[in-house]
Design an enzyme around this catalytic site. Structure first.
Site, PDB file in Angstrom:
ATOM      1  N   PHE A  50       0.819  -1.205   0.000  1.00  0.00           N
ATOM      2  CA  PHE A  50       0.000   0.000   0.000  1.00  0.00           C
ATOM      3  C   PHE A  50       0.858   1.261   0.000  1.00  0.00           C
ATOM      4  CE2 PHE A  50      -1.987   3.336   2.701  1.00  0.00           C
ATOM      5  CZ  PHE A  50      -2.906   3.787   1.754  1.00  0.00           C
ATOM      6  N   HIS A  51       1.844   1.320   0.868  1.00  0.00           N
ATOM      7  CA  HIS A  51       2.667   2.525   0.963  1.00  0.00           C
ATOM      8  C   HIS A  51       3.386   2.813  -0.356  1.00  0.00           C
ATOM      9  CE1 HIS A  51       2.965   3.353   5.530  1.00  0.00           C
ATOM     10  NE2 HIS A  51       1.858   2.689   5.267  1.00  0.00           N
TER      11      HIS A  51
END
Length: 270
Positions: A50-51
């Site tokens: 996600f990051h």
């Protein structure tokens, strides 16, 4: 179940990285080597996926950004494998980070289902610990296509760029606005994405928060996160706690957690 766990592998045309194909055997090999490097860090692998994709899935992470704290070792481990196995000839880092996020979720589902089958309502063994499996449920495997062809940034796997990750203090309106702007997600899709918080554990020395979102189930991918949130009878309280009472992983120097919701033996236990 084979290593790719039912991932769909569509054909890839020649892209900017020069990758023209990726075979089943190659994906199996990538997962086998990368999963060994990750060890028990499955929740961190999902977080990394996600990051990396905030601001563009480009295989680059600013490890100096406090919002990425705790991911340094995961990036370093995967980079060691990437170089040692010379995966740069066939796939980008960004593709591997995405693939390992899918793998980590499916592995966590498999662990949930195996333990539920053994210790749950229809199981044959008593719980091996104090955790109750009385209401556990089987979870279907995550069926999503693995698409590759992402391009790493020039300084991969690291960058000094700040992509402005969403703050953990965002309310509903700002949270929905962020995900709509960044990914085009609907409120329903954002709600589904939030369920990933059933995995892993917050650490006061990383995020400033501490504990597991679902007590004793940080290694399971299931729906208990939602059930806890929707249960108004649990008596959730918003508290800040001093580091000294948390059993934290490092020395305390008067820190306190941020404001976080807590219910004893249910969520955000140390």
């Amino acid at each position: 179940m084979n290593w790719i766990l039912g991932f769909l592998l569509p054909a890839l045309t020649l892209g900017a990285n020069g990758y023209s194909s990726l075979s089943q055997d190659q994906v199996d090999h990538i997962i086998a080597k990368s999963s060994k490097a990750l060890g028990h860090a499955k929740p961190a692998a999902v977080r990394l996926t996600f990051h990396d994709c905030v601001g563009g899935c480009n295989g680059c992470l600013n490890v100096e950004n406090p919002d990425n704290k705790g991911l340094e070792e995961v990036v370093a481990r995967l980079e060691d494998v990437y170089q040692e196995q010379q995966f740069y000839h066939i796939v980008s880092r960004a593709d591997i980070w995405a693939l390992m996020g899918i793998w980590a979720i499916n592995e966590s589902i498999a662990i949930n289902n195996a333990d539920c089958a053994l210790y749950g309502p229809n199981g044959t063994l008593p719980s091996p610990n104090e955790h109750s499996y009385e209401n556990c449920q089987m979870v279907p495997e995550l069926q999503v296509p693995f698409l590759w062809g992402r391009k790493d940034c020039k300084t991969a796997p690291y960058t000094e760029k700040d992509v402005h990750l969403p703050a953990p203090t965002l309310g509903y309106v700002d949270l929905m606005k962020f995900f709509s702007s960044e990914f085009g997600f609907t409120p329903r899709e954002v709600t589904a994405l939030m369920g990933v918080h059933t995995l892993g554990k917050a650490d006061i020395f990383n995020s400033g928060f501490h504990g597991t979102w679902v007590s004793n189930e940080q290694g399971y991918f299931n729906t208990q996160y939602y059930k806890n949130m929707a249960n108004s009878s649990l008596g959730w309280k918003s508290l800040r706690r001093p580091c000294e009472v948390l059993g934290a992983s490092g020395p305390c120097h008067g820190q306190t957690t941020g404001w976080q919701w807590l219910v004893g033996f249910v969520g955000f236990e140390p």
